[in-house]
Enzyme design. Structure first.
Site, short mmCIF file in Angstrom:
data_model
loop_
_atom_site.label_atom_id
_atom_site.label_comp_id
_atom_site.label_asym_id
_atom_site.label_seq_id
_atom_site.Cartn_x
_atom_site.Cartn_y
_atom_site.Cartn_z
N ALA A 62 -7.30 -14.53 27.93
CA ALA A 62 -6.61 -14.91 26.70
C ALA A 62 -7.08 -16.28 26.24
CB ALA A 62 -5.10 -14.92 26.94
N GLY A 101 -6.45 -10.96 30.32
CA GLY A 101 -6.37 -10.04 29.19
C GLY A 101 -7.64 -9.23 29.01
N GLU A 104 -7.16 -6.37 31.34
CA GLU A 104 -6.10 -5.54 30.78
C GLU A 104 -6.63 -4.71 29.60
OE1 GLU A 104 -1.87 -7.66 31.44
OE2 GLU A 104 -3.29 -8.90 30.33
N GLU A 124 -3.74 -14.74 36.15
CA GLU A 124 -2.65 -15.40 35.43
C GLU A 124 -1.74 -16.24 36.32
OE1 GLU A 124 -3.82 -11.99 32.71
OE2 GLU A 124 -3.68 -12.35 34.87
#
Length: 700
Positions: A62, A101, A104, A124
């Site tokens: 991210a 992310g 993901e 994370e």
């Protein structure tokens, strides 16, 4: 140019993310992905879709600069839901790293292919949060909880080979990744492959769903001391939801956990540190045109614990290094310890026999200073005594090339005074490693008053190559780290004299999050080290001098501040020490009193913050965040507390000033009086974070 592009390669749509340097999932990328997958999914001419990335990596996570700001639609969860609902084979083509992310997003595709050098992970937790776009729910379904739990709870990435073995990746691509991914996608179309969303795969968690109590065994197998960290606790319960709840309920729980953590102080602290570490090596007054000298060969003086560890750093990085000792006996002992360290790493599976042989082949032992004549950089790591260091530098000037950079590993001493021993002052600086030097990440680079920019740039470049975190500091006794540690040590000893016991002081320290308290740490390092330094400086400490006079040097002698029985490293409070402390209080005319854990903790931590303020006042550190980097990397400050100066802002400077003034008055310790900078910032309602970056002040 758009950060996301869509083109067709025959009947395969290729969606490419191009957002340098790491293709972070900023708003424009998310919006572009949503639009591209919708268009490709609706295009009747498209039979399959490949997601790939330009540059050196797949989506590496991210854009954390967006954290804490008002969210912009679309969110990543919406993008992934769109991807996984496409009724055509979707393939993520992974190179570099697919992290957070990025992984993901890849989990939203039906299939994943990767080059052999790729890595995937969900890091994370290292930022004090948890995967917030389905990672905690999809990864266990794809890889099994036994693999997913340690990946998520540690945050460590795994290799493509490991990912293939656990079903996270479907194929390793040799040769051109995009061509291989397109071929893979076409094969799936030709096979009429069944398209199963990752969210619907439950075969790998079926056993846990039927026997939820087995999840506790997975927790136990991956347990570690979190010392007050919130993220592992919250993440564990969110992962439990992957087997006890429906996917959508688990996803809801994940989002709630993420939102709870992302606004918390611990996540703010970790994100602060993430950026602080990247800023620490930037020197504002150094021209961007300055180029570091290429270090093709290094030299180290001293084959003791520190010198041997420094030597290993160069060998690990593939840089030939010559290590010089005074005698063959000392040299052979040092080389033997280096080899033993490598053998221990090999036994743990960290390196192969070939790696060990290669690294040892890069190390040349010598008792002749002349063997350093072709070194580009020489680091001195001898005893912490100024006359010895001056003698070494005088020799180095005679045997090394005029352009060779000379560095001292001193922990406390004046680098400018050492440099003055030579006729090449601009090429001298400090490179303060931390023990064990082959393990600890921090490198304090000490910039002398006349250190050249080229020498400084070279030290920074070398630090990165040998996998250290460089932080630039100025010349003063103890620099940043040890100077602040000394302030804490003074306070710790004052607390003993006033009424606290060693175990109470250490408990307050470990309760804050440090791995060890000051007295357990002193026993580990050896009390005789501080005794030798005090005698050299004409200083005394009744408590610790008395312990040393009894031969109580710490763990190595079976007793120090604490007692150690049967070779154990577990400290046991000792009556001998307590009696020495009581006698010292009496001799100092101090009436002992009970001291609360709050007071102990605040005096220890606030005294460090106070010294940090003085360091900033004097221009010894460029930024408050540099002090944080030093303490997190070199002294065990818990990263989830952000570092001393970040923590100070969190607590509030007015509160710290008030408490320091109160403790100074009560104890009579003048060193607790608040620093001028601390008082000024508190009066102005500002924190340390409001200070800009200032170049190191070069002492006269």
């Amino acid at each position: 140019m758009s950060v996301v592009s869509l083109r067709n390669e025959g009947d395969v749509a290729v969606i490419t993310v191009d957002n340098p340097p790491v293709n972070a999932l900023k708003h424009e990328v998310r919006a572009g992905l949503l639009d591209a997958f919708k268009k490709a999914g609706a295009d009747a001419n498209v039979k399959a879709i490949v997601l790939n990335c330009a540059g050196r990596t797949f989506i590496a996570g991210a854009d954390i600069t967006e954290f804490g700001k008002p969210p912009k639609e679309p969110g990543l969860s919406e993008v992934i839901a769109t991807i996984e609902n496409v009724q055509k084979p979707t393939v993520a083509a992974i190179h570099g790293t697919a992290l957070g992310g990025g992984l993901e997003t890849a989990l939203g595709c039906h299939f994943r292919v990767a080059v052999a050098t790729a890595k995937v992970g969900l890091p994370e937790i290292k930022l004090g949060i948890l995967p917030g776009a389905g990672g905690t729910q999809r990864l266990p379904r794809l890889a099994g909880m036994e693999k997913a739990f340690p990946m998520i709870i540690s945050g460590d990435p795994i290799s493509a080979k490991d990912a293939l073995a656990h079903g996270i990746v479907d194929e390793i691509i040799d040769g051109d990744l995009l061509a291989g991914a397109i071929a893979f996608a076409k094969k799936k179309v030709a096979e009429g492959a069944k398209l199963v969303r990752v969210r619907d795969r439950e075969e790998k968690i079926a056993d846990l769903k039927a026997n939820p109590d087995k999840f506790n065994d997975i927790i136990a197998a991956n347990s570690k001391k979190n010392r007050g960290e919130e993220a592992p606790v919250v993440t564990t319960e969110v992962l439990r939801g992957a087997i006890t709840k429906s996917f959508d309920e688990g996803l809801k729980g994940e989002r709630e956990g993420f939102m709870k953590l992302v606004v918390g102080d611990q996540s703010k602290a970790k994100r602060h540190y993430f950026f602080a570490e990247r800023e620490a090596a930037k020197v504002p007054d150094m021209s961007k045109d300055v180029k570091p000298k290429t270090v093709k060969k290094a030299g180290v003086i001293g084959a003791g614990t520190m010198g041997g560890g420094i030597t290993m750093n160069f060998a690990n990085a593939g840089i030939p290094v010559t290590i010089v000792e005074m005698t063959e006996e000392a040299l052979n002992r040092g080389l033997g310890i280096i080899r033993k360290n490598y053998e221990n790493t090999m036994r743990r599976g960290g390196i192969s026999q070939a790696d060990l042989d290669k690294r040892m082949s890069l190390i040349k032992g010598s008792t002749d200073f002349n063997d350093l004549s072709d070194a580009d950089l020489v680091i001195e790591a001898v005893f912490e005594e100024m006359p010895i260091k001056k003698e070494v530098f005088a020799k180095l000037e005679k045997v090394t090339r005029p352009d060779t950079i000379l560095a001292t590993n001193t922990s406390y001493l004046n680098v400018d005074e050492i440099a003055a021993t030579t006729g090449r002052v601009p090429n001298v600086l400090g490179m303060h490693f931390f023990s064990p030097a082959n393990v600890m990440k921090l490198l304090e680079i000490v910039r002398g008053k006349n250190t050249s920019d080229e020498a400084l740039a070279t030290a920074i470049d070398v630090a990165r190559k040998i996998n250290k975190v460089p932080t630039i500091v100025g010349v003063c006794h103890g620099f940043v780290g040890n100077r602040m540690l000394k302030a804490r040590g003074i306070e710790a000893e004052s607390l003993l004299l006033e009424g606290a016991l060693p175990q109470e002081v250490d408990a307050a320290t470990t309760g804050f999050g440090f791995p060890m308290g000051p007295f357990a740490m002193s026993d580990l390092a050896g009390l005789d080290i501080g005794w030798r330094i005090r005698k050299a400086m004409g200083q005394k400490s009744e408590i610790f001098d008395s312990l040393c006079e009894l031969g109580r040097y710490g763990q190595k002698t079976g007793s120090g501040v604490y007692r150690y029985e049967g070779g154990s490293r577990t400290p046991i409070p000792d009556e001998v020490t307590e009696q020495i402390i009581v006698n010292a209080s009496k001799n100092a005319g101090i009436k002992r009193r009970p001291i609360s854990q709050q007071e102990i903790g605040e005096r220890l931590i606030f005294s460090m913050i106070n010294e940090g303020a003085r360091i900033l006042e004097e221009g010894i550190a460029m930024r408050p965040s540099d002090i944080d980097v030093v303490y997190v990397n070199g002294y065990g400050w818990p990263v989830w507390q952000g570092g001393p100066m970040f923590y100070a802002d969190l607590v509030g400077l007015p509160y710290i000033v008030e408490k320091l003034e109160g403790y100074a008055k009560e104890s009579g310790n003048e060193h607790l009086q608040p620093a001028a900078l601390l008082k000024r910032l508190a009066a102005e309602g500002r924190g340390f974070s409001s200070l800009g970056v200032s170049p190191i002040k070069k002492a006269a």
